[in-house]
Scaffold this active site. Structure first.
Site, mmCIF file in Angstrom:
data_model
loop_
_atom_site.group_PDB
_atom_site.id
_atom_site.type_symbol
_atom_site.label_atom_id
_atom_site.label_comp_id
_atom_site.label_asym_id
_atom_site.label_seq_id
_atom_site.Cartn_x
_atom_site.Cartn_y
_atom_site.Cartn_z
ATOM 1 N N SER A 287 58.407 32.254 -4.291
ATOM 2 C CA SER A 287 59.630 33.039 -4.350
ATOM 3 C C SER A 287 59.383 34.463 -4.866
ATOM 4 O O SER A 287 58.531 35.138 -4.323
ATOM 5 C CB SER A 287 60.651 32.279 -5.203
ATOM 6 O OG SER A 287 61.922 32.691 -4.850
ATOM 7 N N HIS B 119 64.141 25.437 -1.093
ATOM 8 C CA HIS B 119 63.363 26.392 -1.875
ATOM 9 C C HIS B 119 62.598 25.683 -2.995
ATOM 10 O O HIS B 119 63.212 25.106 -3.885
ATOM 11 C CB HIS B 119 64.391 27.362 -2.471
ATOM 12 C CG HIS B 119 63.823 28.647 -2.934
ATOM 13 N ND1 HIS B 119 63.193 29.529 -2.102
ATOM 14 C CD2 HIS B 119 63.797 29.202 -4.176
ATOM 15 C CE1 HIS B 119 62.821 30.587 -2.799
ATOM 16 N NE2 HIS B 119 63.168 30.407 -4.065
#
Ligand code: GTR
Length: 418
Positions: free
Chosen positions: A259, A400
């Site tokens: 990320s 994610h």
């Protein structure tokens, strides 16, 4: 009333509310037509056909990313000292050594400490290693209390036991799945991780704290380094240390980040060619994903939410991506010819999985020019079917996160190249 609230809560998990005036596009049909800035054309219009020309083109691109996107980091002209503050040479039933090593960076009377959590196999040989920043502290990657909880600023996260920007014992061991050191060591690799907030705390303080504080006289400009550049710069300082260590093969250090830290890992790979492999896990906007697609998170949205991540200049492209002189495929190309892996999660639409894949495709000509294979796929590979060439890519089920599936592919990719 209660059932109304339950429905609203349920709907908001399906359709997260980002802000009143930003509606992300998740519809492929609404992706605008766009033309990527050319990878292999010099600013003077010349085509890039040789390795030598690529060297010049690479410098042009790096300069554009420094000025317009991440900001320019200072040269390191200080001192680094290291101290082993914890060592167990009999870790994992004698298979591994685990250490906590404190690096102290000193420059003109200013100091900052980085605490590295280190695992390596007791093979007696120099081994390749993964290096990555973690989100909540080294104690989250250790079930025993010898590894201490960071005392610096930490993001609040109830599940991780952090509140009032302080970490706590509650987070201990909760991130071991994200950093599966036993598997990593068993496959012959070392792992070095450190808490990213020790390099630069992740909030907007006008670029005064963290490693920025080592440069108190710096005149801030619109092209000065933001936090992503600071995290990348910190990784380079860890590399300075690793180059001197006996257990690690310094030519085979893979930087991995998830990320926002995937954005940092890519920028580290762009600015420091000592890193032998680069891995971007769900890095999205400002990482591997193409900005011109405006799918999920956009340049305007990221600059508004995280004004401290990038150079000030990047915000001049808010809702104005067409005028960006670079797009992220050119960032990926800066890794060439070193092995690069980009990974996405199919439900992580905010990070634009398809845009991450297309970025690999568009970066591939730089690899080919340097005699390497790019990404061996022309269309988005099916879920769970990685395509591994000089560039590796996978899209997996789920959202994610840095998952065991991702690590399995990174270890296979490292076996293939190291
Ligand atoms: C989000 C941000 C993304 C990504 C993510 C993360 O809020 O919009 O760009 O970096 O945070 O780091 O988990």
């Amino acid at each position: 009333m209660k059932s109304f609230l339950v429905i609203v809560c349920f709907l908001s998990t399906l359709f997260p509310v980002y802000s009143q005036d930003f509606v992300p596009n998740f519809d492929e049909d609404k992706v605008p037509d766009y033309q990527l800035p050319s990878l292999l054309t010099m600013e003077n219009g010349e085509s890039v056909r040789t390795k030598k020309q690529w060297g010049k083109r690479r410098a042009e691109l790096l300069n554009l990313f420094e000025n317009e996107v991440y900001g320019e980091s200072p040269e390191w002209d200080g001192q680094i000292t290291s101290e082993i503050i914890l060592e167990n040479k009999n870790y994992m039933n004698g298979k591994a050594t685990r250490q906590v090593v404190r690096l102290t960076l000193e420059r003109q009377g200013q100091f900052i400490d980085f605490d590295l959590l280190v695992f390596y196999p007791n093979s007696g040989k120099k081994v390749p290693a993964f290096l990555g920043l973690n989100f909540y502290g080294n104690h989250t990657i250790s079930s025993d209390d010898q590894v201490s909880v960071p005392d610096t600023w930490v993001r609040n996260n109830e599940a991780m036991g952090s509140a009032n920007n302080k970490a706590s014992e509650k987070g201990r061991g909760l991130r071991i799945d994200n950093w599966p050191y036993e598997d990593i060591v068993s496959r012959g690799y070392g792992l070095v991780t450190l808490y990213y907030g020790q390099i630069d705390p992740d909030y907007d303080d006008g670029f005064k704290n963290g490693v920025h504080a080592l440069y108190p006289d710096e005149q801030r400009a619109a092209s000065s380094w933001g936090s992503i550049a600071a995290w990348a710069w910190g990784l380079s300082r860890v590399m300075d240390y690793l180059e001197e260590e006996d257990w690690v093969n310094e030519k085979k250090v893979a930087v991995l980040g998830h990320s926002r830290l995937g954005k940092g890992a890519l920028w580290a790979g762009a600015t420091d060619q000592r890193f032998g492999m680069l891995i971007s896990n769900d890095s999205g906007c400002g990482g591997a994903a193409l900005s011109l697609r405006k799918y999920g998170e956009t340049v305007g949205r990221i600059n508004n939410s995280f004004p401290h991540w990038f150079a000030g200049n990047f915000s001049s492209y808010n809702e104005n991506e067409e005028n960006l002189p670079v797009d992220q495929h050119q960032l990926l190309a800066l890794m060439a010819p070193r092995p690069l892996y980009v990974a996405s999660g199919v439900e992580d639409r905010w990070a634009d999985p398809k845009g991450e894949f297309l970025s690999c495709v568009a970066a591939s000509p730089a690899y080919e020019l340097l005699g390497k294979e790019g990404v061996p796929a022309e269309v988005l590979p099916p879920l769970g079917q990685p395509a591994m060439g000089g560039i590796g890519y996978h899209i997996r089920s789920g959202g994610h996160g840095l998952l065991p599936y991702d690590w399995k592919q990174y270890l296979d990719f490292a076996d293939m190249h190291f």
